[in-house]
Design an enzyme around this catalytic site. Structure first.
Site, short mmCIF file in Angstrom:
data_model
loop_
_atom_site.label_atom_id
_atom_site.label_comp_id
_atom_site.label_asym_id
_atom_site.label_seq_id
_atom_site.Cartn_x
_atom_site.Cartn_y
_atom_site.Cartn_z
N LYS A 169 0.48 -1.43 -0.08
CA LYS A 169 0.22 0.32 -0.06
C LYS A 169 0.82 0.99 -0.12
O LYS A 169 0.83 2.20 -0.70
CB LYS A 169 -0.98 0.00 1.38
CG LYS A 169 -1.91 1.44 1.59
CD LYS A 169 -2.86 1.01 2.97
CE LYS A 169 -1.77 2.02 3.64
NZ LYS A 169 -2.93 2.34 4.66
N ASP A 223 -6.48 1.11 0.73
CA ASP A 223 -6.08 1.37 2.59
C ASP A 223 -8.04 0.52 2.86
O ASP A 223 -9.02 0.37 2.35
CB ASP A 223 -6.06 2.85 3.31
CG ASP A 223 -7.67 4.35 2.72
OD1 ASP A 223 -7.91 3.55 2.18
OD2 ASP A 223 -7.25 4.78 2.99
#
Length: 210
Positions: free
Chosen positions: A120, A138
């Site tokens: 991420k 997220d």
């Protein structure tokens, strides 16, 4: 959800916010990398408060490395998990200095090899610092993608792959910012603000809240 509906959603989000970006404050790829590393399980607001104190003192790998773990902790102690984050940040700075001439590498494998940097974080840096059409998933994006049925998936990796597949190229650079902001301010976790949502009529969430 069909292709046409997805495109309408993306068009509306773009019209509402033509040039979206992260709410983390940064002036270089390295500052962004540090901010994203610090933002795990913390709010952007809390990270910005800390980096506003840290960056005037140290905003390069060498300067932060010279602070040492305890020096970094002094600036980031208001952020969750600050002990492990300080240690990861110092290790990351050492690797950047030793292996990348003190520069943030524009390379996924090299980024993911840095302590405290996962897929991420690498996606955010590649997208926001270097303009890659990557999509960082997220908790906000995971929730919005599943709730609206835009790109449902059982985990963040599934949602990322679905988004990469269904989002047309012209929207890929900005889509993760739109979805994060939508999840942060409108499609919030406990009680989504459906009544003031600009894509409510296109959303396929069954339990809409007025």
């Amino acid at each position: 959800m069909n292709k046409q509906k997805r495109i309408q959603i993306l068009q509306r989000l773009r019209e509402n916010n033509p040039k979206p970006t992260t709410e983390l404050e940064f002036n270089s790829p390295f500052e962004l990398l540090v901010a994203v590393l610090l933002s795990a399980q913390a709010t952007d607001v809390s990270v910005n408060k800390a980096t506003r104190l840290l960056y005037p003192v140290a905003n390069t790998p060498q300067a932060i490395y010279d602070l040492g773990v305890d020096g970094v902790k002094h600036y980031i102690k208001t952020i969750g998990l600050f002990n492990s984050k300080a240690e990861n940040l110092i290790k990351t700075c050492r690797i950047l200095l030793d292996q990348h001439n003190g520069e943030v590498p524009e390379n996924r494998e090299a980024l993911e090899a840095l302590p405290g940097v996962g897929r991420k974080t690498a996606n955010v840096v590649l997208n926001t610092a270097f303009g890659w059409p990557t999509i960082a998933v997220d908790t906000h994006i995971f929730r919005v993608s599943n709730r609206t049925k835009f790109a449902p998936g059982k985990n963040v990796d599934e949602v990322e792959q679905k988004l990469l597949k269904v989002v047309p190229a012209e929207f890929k650079l900005d889509v993760h910012h739109w979805l994060i902001l939508h999840g942060r301010y409108t499609c919030i976790a406990r009680k989504p603000k459906c009544g003031s949502c600009l894509i409510e009529d296109l959303c396929e969430f069954k339990d809409k809240v007025e």
